[in-house]
Design a protein around this motif. Structure first.
Motif, PDB file in Angstrom:
ATOM      1  N   ARG A  27       2.429  -2.911   6.960  1.00  0.00           N
ATOM      2  CA  ARG A  27       3.235  -3.524   5.904  1.00  0.00           C
ATOM      3  C   ARG A  27       2.398  -4.498   5.090  1.00  0.00           C
ATOM      4  O   ARG A  27       2.508  -4.555   3.856  1.00  0.00           O
ATOM      5  N   GLN A  64       5.046   8.087  -3.719  1.00  0.00           N
ATOM      6  CA  GLN A  64       5.815   6.985  -3.163  1.00  0.00           C
ATOM      7  C   GLN A  64       6.325   6.080  -4.280  1.00  0.00           C
ATOM      8  O   GLN A  64       5.556   5.590  -5.092  1.00  0.00           O
ATOM      9  N   GLY A  80       8.426   0.037   0.300  1.00  0.00           N
ATOM     10  CA  GLY A  80       9.169   0.394   1.502  1.00  0.00           C
ATOM     11  C   GLY A  80       9.004   1.857   1.879  1.00  0.00           C
ATOM     12  O   GLY A  80       8.797   2.192   3.048  1.00  0.00           O
ATOM     13  N   SER A  81       9.096   2.746   0.893  1.00  0.00           N
ATOM     14  CA  SER A  81       8.947   4.174   1.182  1.00  0.00           C
ATOM     15  C   SER A  81       7.516   4.511   1.569  1.00  0.00           C
ATOM     16  O   SER A  81       7.285   5.385   2.411  1.00  0.00           O
ATOM     17  N   TRP A  91       5.441   2.410   3.118  1.00  0.00           N
ATOM     18  CA  TRP A  91       5.305   1.926   4.489  1.00  0.00           C
ATOM     19  C   TRP A  91       5.959   2.893   5.468  1.00  0.00           C
ATOM     20  O   TRP A  91       5.401   3.168   6.540  1.00  0.00           O
ATOM     21  N   ASN A  92       7.118   3.412   5.130  1.00  0.00           N
ATOM     22  CA  ASN A  92       7.817   4.345   6.023  1.00  0.00           C
ATOM     23  C   ASN A  92       6.959   5.563   6.315  1.00  0.00           C
ATOM     24  O   ASN A  92       6.887   6.037   7.458  1.00  0.00           O
ATOM     25  N   GLU A  93       6.304   6.102   5.276  1.00  0.00           N
ATOM     26  CA  GLU A  93       5.487   7.294   5.500  1.00  0.00           C
ATOM     27  C   GLU A  93       4.275   6.975   6.372  1.00  0.00           C
ATOM     28  O   GLU A  93       3.929   7.734   7.285  1.00  0.00           O
ATOM     29  N   ASP A 104       5.574   6.392   9.974  1.00  0.00           N
ATOM     30  CA  ASP A 104       5.972   7.657  10.612  1.00  0.00           C
ATOM     31  C   ASP A 104       4.754   8.461  11.019  1.00  0.00           C
ATOM     32  O   ASP A 104       4.729   9.071  12.105  1.00  0.00           O
TER      33      ASP A 104
END
Length: 332
Positions: A130, A154, A158-159, A161-163, A166
């Motif tokens: 992050r 992206q 936030g999106s 970071w999510n990728e 994951d």
């Protein structure tokens, strides 16, 4: 709108929550929190909302800590309407906000600590990602992208970071460290020499003081790895060393272990056996599927919800009743 949401919207004005509370009175609800904030920040629950939730629990349910609930379960006398509040990781905002609010409202609590994090030896890898995302100076389209990622598309930090997070979950611990180093290099960000204030842990001194005031403490590993991706010697270290650090610093015997990440993919029979061999009596997951206490190595929890609608569905038992009914229909 999902069927669960539709049922909530239709029945709440007609006393649906109160009915659910009665029907689910024998089902303990164990809630899982992570972080609080005095301002509106992504991934954190506002302190005012948290206090509102604690007051609701105090008014309508039987709050317990997890050790108390498990002891009652062993004795066959779990009280009706039992609700347990747990926190994972051990961030500084637990001591700053969460514990004082729960003390004021008379709510017992259980905290699972990542001992290497509390000890100052590391900071948690999702936070490292992050930080890199927030500090990124190189445009995404200029990255080499040596990994199977779709970074150019992206639309928000936030999106992105999510990728990255994951993808990190698919890696073993060594490759994850290499991947994070790669991200810092590609993003043009320097890894801080100390944990940024935003991601600081609670201290051992604070934990000692809170434990003397009734805080229930369990282990969340040393470094928060995915246990199923560790070599056996690494797994044993994460389990035994975290237990030893809690004993050394707090004088407590940690009987409960909390799986990092905590999904069905994050533990297996080998992991459960190692947890038992390390001297733990219980292990806690991060999803609510099925009865909460039917497996001592997979105690179920409900993720905490900022939204009061979702929080009410979980804590009053509406989510449990819906899942139970759906599973029974499937079985037929």
């Amino acid at each position: 709108m999902t069927l669960n949401q539709l049922i909530y919207k239709a029945t709440r004005p007609l006393g649906g929550l109160q009915l659910a509370r009665i029907l689910a009175r024998h089902h303990p609800r164990i809630l899982m929190y992570h972080r609080l904030s005095a301002t509106d920040e992504p991934g954190k629950i506002h302190v005012d909302q948290f206090r509102k939730q604690m007051r609701l629990i105090k008014r309508h349910f039987h709050p317990m800590n997890l050790t108390e609930l498990l002891a009652a379960h062993e004795q066959g006398n779990v009280p009706n309407h039992a609700v347990v509040v747990t926190f994972d990781d051990g961030y500084a905002d637990f001591a700053e906000y969460a514990f004082p609010i729960m003390q004021e409202e008379g709510i017992p609590s259980t905290l699972f600590i990542t001992t290497g994090f509390v000890n100052g030896d590391l900071w948690l890898w999702p936070d490292q990602l992050r930080f890199a995302v927030d500090m990124r100076v190189i445009p995404l389209h200029q990255l080499r992208n040596d990994f199977e990622l779709n970074l150019e598309n992206q639309g928000s930090p936030g999106s992105l970071w999510n990728e990255l997070a994951d993808y990190s979950l698919t890696l073993n611990n060594r490759d994850k460290i290499k991947f994070i180093d790669y991200i810092y290099s590609e993003f043009g960000v320097e890894m801080p020499g100390r944990v940024p204030d935003e991601y600081l842990p609670v201290t051992w001194k604070q934990l000692k003081e809170m434990s003397l005031s009734g805080l229930d403490i369990g282990s969340h590993s040393v470094s928060h790895p995915i246990l199923t991706k560790l070599e056996t010697n690494e797994l044993i270290f994460e389990l035994s060393e975290s237990k030893s650090m809690i004993k050394k610093n707090l004088g407590l015997t940690a009987d409960m272990f909390c799986y990092p990440n905590g999904t069905v993919e994050d533990f297996n029979e080998e992991v459960k056996e190692c947890i038992s061999n390390a001297g733990y009596k219980y292990a806690v997951a991060a999803y609510p599927d099925g009865p909460a206490l039917d497996d001592r190595w997979c105690i179920k929890r409900y993720p905490a919800q900022y939204d009061m609608k979702n929080f009410e569905k979980n804590v009053y038992g509406m989510s449990h009743i819906y899942e139970y009914s759906r599973n029974n229909v499937k079985m037929r």
